[in-house]
Design an enzyme around this catalytic site. Structure first.
Site, PDB file in Angstrom:
ATOM      1  N   LYS A  16      28.535 -36.800 -51.607  1.00 40.92           N
ATOM      2  CA  LYS A  16      29.204 -38.006 -51.807  1.00 40.92           C
ATOM      3  C   LYS A  16      30.373 -37.937 -52.758  1.00 40.92           C
ATOM      4  O   LYS A  16      30.048 -38.405 -54.258  1.00 40.92           O
ATOM      5  CB  LYS A  16      28.143 -39.156 -52.171  1.00 40.92           C
ATOM      6  CG  LYS A  16      27.596 -39.707 -50.869  1.00 40.92           C
ATOM      7  CD  LYS A  16      26.331 -40.597 -51.127  1.00 40.92           C
ATOM      8  CE  LYS A  16      26.937 -42.118 -51.333  1.00 40.92           C
ATOM      9  NZ  LYS A  16      27.674 -42.892 -50.197  1.00 40.92           N
TER      10      LYS A  16
HETATM   11  N1  PMP Z   1      27.975 -41.931 -43.999  1.00 42.41           N
HETATM   12  C1  PMP Z   1      29.023 -42.095 -45.222  1.00 42.41           C
HETATM   13  C2  PMP Z   1      30.062 -41.561 -45.270  1.00 42.41           C
HETATM   14  C3  PMP Z   1      28.378 -42.633 -46.300  1.00 42.41           C
HETATM   15  O1  PMP Z   1      29.020 -43.304 -47.346  1.00 42.41           O
HETATM   16  C4  PMP Z   1      27.032 -43.259 -46.217  1.00 42.41           C
HETATM   17  C5  PMP Z   1      26.473 -44.144 -47.574  1.00 42.41           C
HETATM   18  N2  PMP Z   1      25.723 -43.469 -48.529  1.00 42.41           N
HETATM   19  C6  PMP Z   1      26.268 -43.092 -45.119  1.00 42.41           C
HETATM   20  C7  PMP Z   1      26.772 -42.213 -44.272  1.00 42.41           C
HETATM   21  C8  PMP Z   1      24.785 -43.395 -44.972  1.00 42.41           C
HETATM   22  O2  PMP Z   1      24.099 -42.668 -45.874  1.00 42.41           O
HETATM   23  P1  PMP Z   1      22.636 -43.229 -46.534  1.00 42.41           P
HETATM   24  O3  PMP Z   1      21.845 -43.437 -45.453  1.00 42.41           O
HETATM   25  O4  PMP Z   1      22.014 -42.067 -47.379  1.00 42.41           O
HETATM   26  O5  PMP Z   1      22.837 -44.208 -47.391  1.00 42.41           O
END
Ligand code: PMP
Length: 305
Positions: free
Chosen positions: A154
């Site tokens: 991220k």
């Molecule tokens: N893909 C992207 C590009 C994201 O930004 C997120 C949000 N964090 C997710 C998938 C989903 O991840 P998570 O379930 O860990 O929030």
């Protein structure tokens, strides 16, 4: 007063400012997370969902960018609980930790700088329409490749890719974008992982499709297998499969479980939230609020009882 965790202390939000020369502001050299905490009215308790998993991912990602912080996962969970208590949060809330280089320095590099962490809370409700479902568009933008900017992390700067795709979709009158990866296979939404249901089975792009290793994605795989007794295939998904799916939904901390009812102007199934999606939403929304005992280990209570 609203508090923020900033440079090692809890300070009023007005005091949590950074200098315009800060390195990370210029190059996106920052790692962030997004957590949700859910308020349980009967228990008068606030539950942080997957606190440990989010901070594990944060520290793992930060390490990859040479950002070594003086905090453990346990420290960060404790700080987050304290922040929520200090802000007296008694409603659903979003939590945003951000690790950045605080140096006022101009070179885009990852070594020789000092990482810092800030954590703040944010009141926001539904990110996407979880009740009616959303309309999505396959983006003309490709997901950034693991060999350029890994989607697995991220990284703040990587989100220009999401912003371009989301903006294109919004301007065209859709709710969200679906990005294909550089090989042309389905990757994910601008801030969500994607699942398809075909012939009673779930399909989701695997980790090597240039996607974020979503925490909700993992949780949903567990629920599909263990609660709904549905098989899950992790594999490449072609764009054309989106148009043949019986159901599609997106998962994410912000997006929770969001039904997709239309892709590129084609109805998904009958154009309404699908049966499996709806069962999944039902159990997910109970679990996150602490209403299913056997999943309470996904949650961290904030208030002492
Ligand atoms: N893909 C992207 C590009 C994201 O930004 C997120 C949000 N964090 C997710 C998938 C989903 O991840 P998570 O379930 O860990 O929030």
């Amino acid at each position: 007063m609203e508090y923020v965790f900033f440079e090692g202390d809890f300070v009023p939000v007005e005091k949590a400012n950074i200098n315009i020369k800060t390195n990370s502001l210029h190059y996106g050299t920052a790692i962030f997370e997004g957590l949700r905490a859910y308020w349980n009215e009967e228990e008068q308790q606030l539950y942080v969902l997957f606190a440990k998993e989010h901070y594990e991912r944060l520290l793992r990602n930060a390490k990859a960018l040479f950002m070594e912080l003086p905090y453990s996962v346990e420290d960060l969970v404790t700080i987050t609980k304290e922040l929520l208590r200090k802000n007296g949060v008694k409603q659903d809330v979003y939590i945003r930790p951000l690790v950045y280089f605080k140096d006022l320095a101009l070179t885009p590099k990852l070594i020789g700088y000092t990482p810092e962490i800030a954590i703040y809370t944010y009141n926001f409700g539904r990110y996407l329409d979880t009740s009616q479902g959303i309309r999505v568009k396959v983006s003309s933008w490709r997901r950034n490749d693991d060999n350029s900017i890994p989607s697995r992390w991220k990284v703040a700067g990587a989100y220009i890719n999401s912003a371009l795709a989301k903006t294109e979709a919004l301007i065209a009158g859709y709710d969200e974008a679906i990005l294909l990866n550089s090989q042309g296979y389905v990757a994910e939404g601008s801030g969500e992982n994607i699942f398809l249901i075909r012939n009673g089975k779930a399909i989701t792009p695997s980790y090597n499709e240039h996607i974020l290793e979503g925490i909700t994605r993992n949780a949903v795989i567990t629920l599909l297998k263990n609660e709904l007794l549905i098989g899950v295939e992790e594999r490449s998904v072609a764009r054309s499969e989106l148009y043949c799916a019986d159901e599609i939904f997106l998962t994410g901390t912000a997006a929770e479980v969001t039904p997709v009812v239309e892709v590129d102007n084609r109805k998904v199934g009958n154009g309404k939230t699908g049966e499996i999606t709806s069962q999944l939403q039902d159990i997910y929304f109970k679990i996150v609020r602490g209403k299913i005992e056997r999943y309470k280990n996904w949650l961290t209570p904030v208030y002492e009882k």
